[in-house]
Design an enzyme around this catalytic site. Structure first.
Site, PDB file in Angstrom:
ATOM      1  N   ARG A  35     106.252  40.290 -31.686  1.00 40.55           N
ATOM      2  CA  ARG A  35     106.879  39.470 -30.635  1.00 40.55           C
ATOM      3  C   ARG A  35     108.347  39.179 -30.936  1.00 40.55           C
ATOM      4  NH1 ARG A  35     102.946  34.574 -32.033  1.00 40.55           N
ATOM      5  NH2 ARG A  35     103.638  34.263 -34.153  1.00 40.55           N
ATOM      6  N   GLY A  40     109.766  41.317 -39.462  1.00 42.64           N
ATOM      7  CA  GLY A  40     109.051  40.076 -39.746  1.00 42.64           C
ATOM      8  C   GLY A  40     109.900  39.016 -40.430  1.00 42.64           C
ATOM      9  N   GLU A 201     108.830  17.958 -56.951  1.00 43.33           N
ATOM     10  CA  GLU A 201     107.630  18.785 -57.113  1.00 43.33           C
ATOM     11  C   GLU A 201     106.446  17.881 -57.476  1.00 43.33           C
ATOM     12  OE1 GLU A 201     106.484  22.097 -56.839  1.00 43.33           O
ATOM     13  OE2 GLU A 201     104.636  21.115 -57.505  1.00 43.33           O
ATOM     14  N   ALA A 266     109.425  22.689 -48.448  1.00 39.47           N
ATOM     15  CA  ALA A 266     109.160  23.941 -49.170  1.00 39.47           C
ATOM     16  C   ALA A 266     107.841  23.810 -49.922  1.00 39.47           C
ATOM     17  CB  ALA A 266     110.308  24.236 -50.129  1.00 39.47           C
ATOM     18  N   ASP A 309     100.180  38.372 -45.801  1.00 36.09           N
ATOM     19  CA  ASP A 309      99.916  36.944 -46.032  1.00 36.09           C
ATOM     20  C   ASP A 309      98.567  36.493 -45.466  1.00 36.09           C
ATOM     21  OD1 ASP A 309     102.385  36.905 -47.181  1.00 36.09           O
ATOM     22  OD2 ASP A 309     103.306  35.486 -45.776  1.00 36.09           O
ATOM     23  N   HIS A 442     122.039  50.667 -75.359  1.00 30.14           N
ATOM     24  CA  HIS A 442     122.824  49.552 -75.871  1.00 30.14           C
ATOM     25  C   HIS A 442     124.247  49.637 -75.329  1.00 30.14           C
ATOM     26  CE1 HIS A 442     124.257  46.503 -78.615  1.00 30.14           C
ATOM     27  NE2 HIS A 442     125.273  47.297 -78.941  1.00 30.14           N
TER      28      HIS A 442
HETATM   29  P1  NAI Z   1     104.653  27.646 -52.890  1.00 30.64           P
HETATM   30  O1  NAI Z   1     103.232  27.416 -52.589  1.00 30.64           O
HETATM   31  O2  NAI Z   1     105.040  28.761 -53.748  1.00 30.64           O
HETATM   32  O3  NAI Z   1     105.281  26.328 -53.567  1.00 30.64           O
HETATM   33  C1  NAI Z   1     105.161  25.073 -52.962  1.00 30.64           C
HETATM   34  C2  NAI Z   1     105.296  23.997 -54.016  1.00 30.64           C
HETATM   35  O4  NAI Z   1     105.272  22.757 -53.361  1.00 30.64           O
HETATM   36  C3  NAI Z   1     104.153  23.991 -55.018  1.00 30.64           C
HETATM   37  O5  NAI Z   1     104.666  24.038 -56.322  1.00 30.64           O
HETATM   38  C4  NAI Z   1     103.444  22.685 -54.724  1.00 30.64           C
HETATM   39  O6  NAI Z   1     102.913  22.071 -55.881  1.00 30.64           O
HETATM   40  C5  NAI Z   1     104.547  21.840 -54.126  1.00 30.64           C
HETATM   41  N1  NAI Z   1     104.074  20.791 -53.243  1.00 30.64           N
HETATM   42  C6  NAI Z   1     103.095  20.889 -52.308  1.00 30.64           C
HETATM   43  N2  NAI Z   1     102.953  19.697 -51.676  1.00 30.64           N
HETATM   44  C7  NAI Z   1     103.880  18.861 -52.207  1.00 30.64           C
HETATM   45  C8  NAI Z   1     104.228  17.488 -51.971  1.00 30.64           C
HETATM   46  N3  NAI Z   1     103.587  16.758 -51.071  1.00 30.64           N
HETATM   47  N4  NAI Z   1     105.225  16.938 -52.714  1.00 30.64           N
HETATM   48  C9  NAI Z   1     105.876  17.688 -53.643  1.00 30.64           C
HETATM   49  N5  NAI Z   1     105.568  18.958 -53.901  1.00 30.64           N
HETATM   50  C10 NAI Z   1     104.592  19.557 -53.197  1.00 30.64           C
HETATM   51  O7  NAI Z   1     105.359  27.673 -51.470  1.00 30.64           O
HETATM   52  P2  NAI Z   1     106.831  28.030 -51.004  1.00 30.64           P
HETATM   53  O8  NAI Z   1     107.818  27.932 -52.111  1.00 30.64           O
HETATM   54  O9  NAI Z   1     107.040  27.196 -49.795  1.00 30.64           O
HETATM   55  O10 NAI Z   1     106.706  29.545 -50.601  1.00 30.64           O
HETATM   56  C11 NAI Z   1     105.759  29.951 -49.615  1.00 30.64           C
HETATM   57  C12 NAI Z   1     105.248  31.342 -49.895  1.00 30.64           C
HETATM   58  O11 NAI Z   1     106.289  32.282 -49.732  1.00 30.64           O
HETATM   59  C13 NAI Z   1     104.742  31.468 -51.316  1.00 30.64           C
HETATM   60  O12 NAI Z   1     103.580  32.232 -51.340  1.00 30.64           O
HETATM   61  C14 NAI Z   1     105.874  32.162 -52.015  1.00 30.64           C
HETATM   62  O13 NAI Z   1     105.440  32.942 -53.109  1.00 30.64           O
HETATM   63  C15 NAI Z   1     106.460  33.031 -50.906  1.00 30.64           C
HETATM   64  N6  NAI Z   1     107.872  33.226 -51.163  1.00 30.64           N
HETATM   65  C16 NAI Z   1     108.236  34.118 -52.109  1.00 30.64           C
HETATM   66  C17 NAI Z   1     109.559  34.274 -52.438  1.00 30.64           C
HETATM   67  C18 NAI Z   1     109.897  35.218 -53.518  1.00 30.64           C
HETATM   68  O14 NAI Z   1     109.076  36.056 -53.878  1.00 30.64           O
HETATM   69  N7  NAI Z   1     111.087  35.125 -54.095  1.00 30.64           N
HETATM   70  C19 NAI Z   1     110.613  33.520 -51.765  1.00 30.64           C
HETATM   71  C20 NAI Z   1     110.102  32.593 -50.828  1.00 30.64           C
HETATM   72  C21 NAI Z   1     108.788  32.457 -50.548  1.00 30.64           C
END
Ligand code: NAI
Length: 463
Positions: A35, A40, A201, A266, A309, A442
Site C-alpha cells: 500500500r 517497506g 530503559e 522506542a 516481522d 595489519h
Molecule cells: P526493542 O524491543 O528492541 O527494545 C525496546 C526496549 O524498550 C526494551 O529494551 C524494553 O525493555 C524497553 N521498554 C519496554 N517498555 C518500556 C517502558 N515502559 N519503559 C522503559 N523501557 C521500556 O524495540 P525497539 O528498539 O523499539 O525496536 C523494535 C524492533 O525493530 C526490534 O525488534 C529491533 O530489533 C528492530 N530494529 C532493529 C534495528 C537494527 O537492527 N539496527 C534498528 C531499529 C529497530
C-alpha cells in the site's frame, strides 16, 4: 493484467520483495501487494534513513573533535532539516531501486491494502489475485505507544521513529523510552544534533539483549557524551501538555521525574496482523501475537506462509529477507539450507556500533557451559588508535572442549562489518582456532577479532 500467479506476496518490505525476486529467479510468476512505497519500513522509514542520519551525526561528532587531528573546522553548525532531507533522498533512491528490481524480474506490483481470502486469494481494491502455489504474508510491523500509561503517539510531543525521521527541527529536549536498537540509535542522532537526551530503559541495563559488557561500554560512552542514561526505570505515569511531557518513574525504589519537550517511543513494535483476513483464512496467531508458522514457515492454513516481522522475532530486515528466500525455494521445490536463527547477526548502528551473534556470556553461564571468554580492546589496536576510535572491544566466547564459537560480541567502529567474519565461521562450524589461523591484515580493526580468538586460547599478543 492477468490475476493468476504462482506466488502472491502481501507486503513489499525486505521479506516480501526479496521473496518475490527469488521466486521469479526460480521461474515462478510472482506478484507483490503493497500500500505504501516499495521497500517497506526498512527502506522508507527505518533502517536506511536512520543510517543516513547516523552518518550525519557521526560527521558532526568528527568535526567537533577534528582540531586534535590537525583540522580546524571552525564553529560547527548542524541542521537536522538538511540531514533529514538528505536521508529522504537516500530512502527514495532505495525505494526506486526496489521498483527497478520488480520490473527487472517481471514481478507484478499491486498498490493497495490487500486482504487475504480463502482459496489462496488476495483482494486488493476491486481486484482478486489468485495464487496457484501460495500466498506469502509479509506485512511487517509498526510503531506503538504505551497508551496504558498515557503515552499515545500524538506526533508532536509524543512521537515515534516515524516522526523523528521526518521532522525539520529538533525538539528542545527529548526523553526516549526504551533502549533497544531504536532508542539507542536515536539517542545518538539527537545528541549529535545538540538535543539534551534522556534515555530511559525499564530493564536493568541499556541494550538488554546484548552482552552485559556491551551494555556497560555503551552506557559509559553515552554518559561521556552527555546523554542521561537511566536504566531499571519503570515509567508509571505520563502527563502530556501542549509543549512538554512529564514522566514519573520508579528507579530502584525511589521516584524520579523527567520533563522533556518531546518523548520518543522506542519500546518495541507491534506486528501488522489486523484487518488482513487472517481469521477468515484460518491463519492462527501464537500467544505472543505473531503468526504461528512451522519449520517451513507455513502457517496453520496450507498454502499460506508468513515471513519477516509477522512470523516472529528477531524482527530484523535481514532475517525477513532470508525467510523470503527460503519460502520461495520451498515453493519452487527446492530444499533450502535451514535458517539458523541463533546465528542471525544483531547490530545496533549507534556510535560505537554494537554487533553480535550467538550467546551472551550470561547465557553461557545460565546454560552451565564450559566456556572461556577471549577479549581484546580497540584501545590496544593500532588502526583504532590511528583513527581515534579506541572505544570498545571484541569478545569471543569459546567452548573449552571443542573450540566452538558460542557467541561473539563487538563494540566499536565498523562492528557491523566485522561481525560477519565470525558469522560465516559460526555458520560453517569453524572453531575459534580456525578463525585465528587465517592471517589478518595489519593494521586493521579486524585484527582485534584474531586477538580475541588468541586471548581465548591463552596466546594473545598485544595485551
Ligand atoms: P526493542 O524491543 O528492541 O527494545 C525496546 C526496549 O524498550 C526494551 O529494551 C524494553 O525493555 C524497553 N521498554 C519496554 N517498555 C518500556 C517502558 N515502559 N519503559 C522503559 N523501557 C521500556 O524495540 P525497539 O528498539 O523499539 O525496536 C523494535 C524492533 O525493530 C526490534 O525488534 C529491533 O530489533 C528492530 N530494529 C532493529 C534495528 C537494527 O537492527 N539496527 C534498528 C531499529 C529497530
Amino acid at each position: 493484467m492477468p490475476n493468476q500467479f504462482d506466488v502472491v506476496v502481501l507486503g513489499g518490505g525486505p521479506a516480501g520483495y526479496v521473496c518475490a525476486i527469488r521466486a521469479a529467479q526460480l521461474g515462478l510468476a510472482a506478484a507483490v501487494v503493497e500500500r505504501e512505497k516499495r521497500g517497506g519500513v526498512c527502506v522508507n522509514i527505518g533502517c536506511i534513513p536512520t543510517k543516513a542520519l547516523l552518518h550525519s551525526a557521526y560527521i558532526a561528532h568528527l568535526l567537533k573533535t577534528s582540531a586534535e587531528f590537525g583540522v580546524e573546522a571552525g564553529s560547527v553548525k548542524t541542521s537536522y532539516g538538511t540531514a533529514m532531507q538528505r536521508s529522504r533522498k537516500v530512502a527514495d533512491q532505495n525505494s526506486r531501486g526496489v521498483d527497478f528490481l520488480m520490473k527487472k524480474h517481471k514481478i507484478a506490483v499491486f498498490k493497495g491494502s490487500g486482504v487475504l481470502q480463502p482459496g489462496r486469494k488476495v483482494k486488493v481494491g476491486s481486484e482478486v489475485l489468485e495464487a496457484k502455489k501460495a500466498v506469502v504474508i509479509a506485512t511487517g510491523s509498526r510503531v506503538k505507544g504505551l497508551p496504558q500509561i498515557g503515552l499515545e503517539i500524538n506526533k508532536t510531543t509524543v512521537i515515534s521513529s516515524d516522526e523523528a525521521l521526518l521532522m525539520e527541527q529538533v525538539p528542545a529536549s527529548l526523553a526516549i523510552i526504551g533502549a533497544g536498537a531504536v532508542g539507542m540509535e536515536f539517542a545518538d542522532i539527537f545528541n549529535a544534533f545538540g538535543v539534551p537526551v534522556t534515555l530511559i530503559e525499564a530493564l536493568p541495563r541499556i541494550l538488554p539483549i546484548e552482552d552485559a559488557d556491551a551494555s556497560a561500554e555503551l552506557a559509559k560512552s553515552y554518559r561521556k557524551r552527555g546523554i542521561t542514561v537511566i536504566a531499571g526505570a519503570k515509567v508509571t505515569k505520563a502527563t502530556v501538555a501542549k509543549d512538554k511531557v512529564t514522566l514519573e518513574m520508579e528507579v530502584g525504589g525511589t521516584s524520579q521525574r523527567v520533563e522533556a519537550a518531546a518523548v520518543l517511543m522506542a519500546a518495541g513494535r507491534a506486528v501488522n496482523t489486523q484487518d488482513i483476513g487472517l481469521k477468515e483464512c484460518g491463519v492462527q496467531l501464537d500467544p505472543r501475537g505473531f503468526i504461528k508458522v512451522d519449520a517451513t514457515l507455513q502457517t496453520t492454513t496450507p498454502g499460506y506462509y508468513a515471513i519477516g516481522d509477522v512470523a516472529g522475532p528477531p524482527m530484523l530486515a535481514h532475517k525477513g529477507s532470508r525467510e523470503g528466500v527460503v519460502v520461495a525455494e520451498i515453493l519452487a521445490g527446492r530444499k533450502p539450507h535451514a535458517i539458523r536463527y541463533d546465528n542471525v547477526p544483531s547490530v545496533t548502528y549507534c556510535h560505537p556500533e554494537v554487533a553480535s551473534i550467538g550467546l551472551t556470556e550470561d547465557q553461557c553461564k545460565e546454560k552451565k557451559l564450559d566456556y572461556v571468554a577471549g577479549k581484546f580492546p580497540f584501545s590496544a589496536n593500532g588502526r583504532a588508535r590511528g583513527t581515534g576510535e579506541t572505544e570498545g572491544f571484541v569478545k569471543i566466547l569459546r567452548d573449552k572442549k571443542y573450540g566452538e564459537i558460542l557467541g561473539a560480541h563487538i563494540v566499536g567502529s565498523h562492528a557491523s562489518e566485522m561481525i560477519h567474519e565470525l558469522a560465516v565461521a559460526r555458520e560453517n562450524e569453524y572453531t575459534v582456532e580456525e578463525v585465528e589461523l587465517a592471517v589478518h591484515a595489519h593494521p586493521t580493526m579486524s585484527e582485534a577479532v584474531a586477538e580475541a580468538a588468541l586471548d581465548s586460547l591463552g596466546r594473545v599478543i598485544h595485551i
